[in-house]
Scaffold this motif. Structure first.
Motif, mmCIF file in Angstrom:
data_model
loop_
_atom_site.group_PDB
_atom_site.id
_atom_site.type_symbol
_atom_site.label_atom_id
_atom_site.label_comp_id
_atom_site.label_asym_id
_atom_site.label_seq_id
_atom_site.Cartn_x
_atom_site.Cartn_y
_atom_site.Cartn_z
ATOM 1 N N ILE A 72 0.726 -1.471 -0.149
ATOM 2 C CA ILE A 72 0.425 0.171 -0.383
ATOM 3 C C ILE A 72 1.044 1.388 0.554
ATOM 4 O O ILE A 72 1.524 1.494 0.680
ATOM 5 N N ARG A 73 0.519 2.006 -0.431
ATOM 6 C CA ARG A 73 1.093 2.889 -1.344
ATOM 7 C C ARG A 73 0.073 4.396 -0.988
ATOM 8 O O ARG A 73 -0.635 4.725 -2.253
ATOM 9 N N ALA A 74 0.532 6.012 0.373
ATOM 10 C CA ALA A 74 -1.106 6.986 0.328
ATOM 11 C C ALA A 74 0.018 8.052 0.910
ATOM 12 O O ALA A 74 1.043 7.772 1.406
ATOM 13 N N ILE A 85 -2.907 -6.530 7.284
ATOM 14 C CA ILE A 85 -2.434 -6.350 6.134
ATOM 15 C C ILE A 85 -0.991 -6.672 6.142
ATOM 16 O O ILE A 85 -0.618 -7.296 6.918
ATOM 17 N N ARG A 86 -1.054 -7.233 4.838
ATOM 18 C CA ARG A 86 0.139 -8.414 4.306
ATOM 19 C C ARG A 86 1.041 -8.143 3.443
ATOM 20 O O ARG A 86 0.494 -8.580 2.673
ATOM 21 N N GLY A 87 1.810 -7.421 3.812
ATOM 22 C CA GLY A 87 2.805 -6.426 2.686
ATOM 23 C C GLY A 87 3.104 -5.109 3.182
ATOM 24 O O GLY A 87 3.345 -4.890 4.133
ATOM 25 N N VAL A 101 1.097 -7.504 9.060
ATOM 26 C CA VAL A 101 2.486 -8.532 8.671
ATOM 27 C C VAL A 101 3.332 -7.613 7.543
ATOM 28 O O VAL A 101 3.033 -7.921 6.575
ATOM 29 N N GLY A 102 4.667 -7.415 7.689
ATOM 30 C CA GLY A 102 5.608 -6.537 6.474
ATOM 31 C C GLY A 102 5.973 -4.942 7.044
ATOM 32 O O GLY A 102 5.834 -4.654 8.235
ATOM 33 N N VAL A 117 1.817 -5.153 15.110
ATOM 34 C CA VAL A 117 2.386 -4.928 13.699
ATOM 35 C C VAL A 117 3.682 -6.237 13.781
ATOM 36 O O VAL A 117 4.508 -6.553 14.758
ATOM 37 N N GLU A 118 4.389 -6.981 12.991
ATOM 38 C CA GLU A 118 5.544 -8.135 12.746
ATOM 39 C C GLU A 118 5.875 -7.379 11.676
ATOM 40 O O GLU A 118 5.338 -7.413 10.644
#
Length: 165
Positions: A72-74, A85-87, A101-102, A117-118
């Motif tokens: 995700i870019r924002a 969210i995985r990324g 996760v990311g 957060v991981e």
């Protein structure tokens, strides 16, 4: 005590006549300043019953309540309590209430008490509330949004390895 005015008094009523607006030119060749302040708009919201597989990119603000399997870019990103969210996340401002996760990269990063957060966080400023779960590393950079690779620490030299034993 109270005064009463009659609304139905006889006589002509005069209302001011509006002045005509000056004619507007249809010429749209004027320049818009490059550094015009960004108007705040309503964030895009991905609801809790939505699952996205793929990357998301926007110039605006986004609030995610569902699941995203991708980067995700924002401008500003709010991860809701029910979100996963995985990324990688890249945004000027990131507020995490849910699970990520990311890697997280942002100028301002905030983990609330419900955050999970991981992954690594690269930031300019960070706030971690009591109760947030975080597993990873935290690194401060002057420009965490730069597309370059994050600097890694140099491996220990032979002398440092011998001294540790």
């Amino acid at each position: 005590m109270f005064s009463k005015t009659r609304v139905t008094e006889p006589g002509p009523r005069t209302q001011p006549t509006p002045e005509p607006e000056p004619a507007r030119s249809l010429d749209t060749s004027y320049d818009i300043p490059a550094a015009a302040p960004r108007a705040r708009t309503t964030p895009s919201v991905l609801s809790s019953d939505l699952t996205v597989t793929g990357n998301i990119q926007t110039q605006g603000d986004i609030q995610i309540e569902g699941t995203v399997e991708g980067d995700i870019r924002a401008h500003q990103l709010v991860v809701g309590e029910s979100a996963t969210i995985r990324g990688e996340i890249v945004a000027e401002e990131v507020v995490v209430n849910g699970r990520v996760v990311g890697r997280v990269r942002g100028l301002k990063v905030r983990l609330t008490a419900t955050a999970r957060v991981e992954g690594d966080i690269i930031h300019k400023t960070i706030a971690i509330e009591s109760g947030a779960h975080f597993e990873g590393s935290v690194q401060r950079q002057e420009d965490p949004l730069a597309n370059g690779v994050t600097k890694k620490l140099a491996p220990p030299t032979a002398r440092e390895a011998d001294a540790a034993e």
